[in-house]
Design a protein around this motif. Sequence first.
Motif: not given
Length: 130
Positions: A99-100, A103-104, A106-107, A113
Amino acid sequence: MSDDDALSELKKLTDKTTYSRLQKDLAAVKNDVTALTEQITDALNAFTGQASKQARRGVKQARDRADDMMSDLQDRGSAVYDDLRERGNAAYDAASSMEESLEDAITQRPLASVGLALGLGVLIGMAWRR
């Protein structure tokens, strides 16, 4: 005819020697029956005592086996629970890490993404039609 009449008739019919011999034989038979009854009673008591001891011994063995089995099952259950808990923690840690990472990604690359998500959606839609 009563028993007393029968005895008096028997005395008259037999002589005294025969009568006394019959009385002795009858007394011997009574004694033999009494002795045999006592022997049978003793044998039954001994058999019952042995059967009771064996039954108690069997119950004790069965109880010991059941206790051993319960202890073994409890140990196995604890080991399985601990293993599952560790695996659950590892899976949770892996999911959190994924998940992390997602998230990284996508950010850092939001357009890539969205494009990737759109491409996957199209592929799944095409596979769904077939």
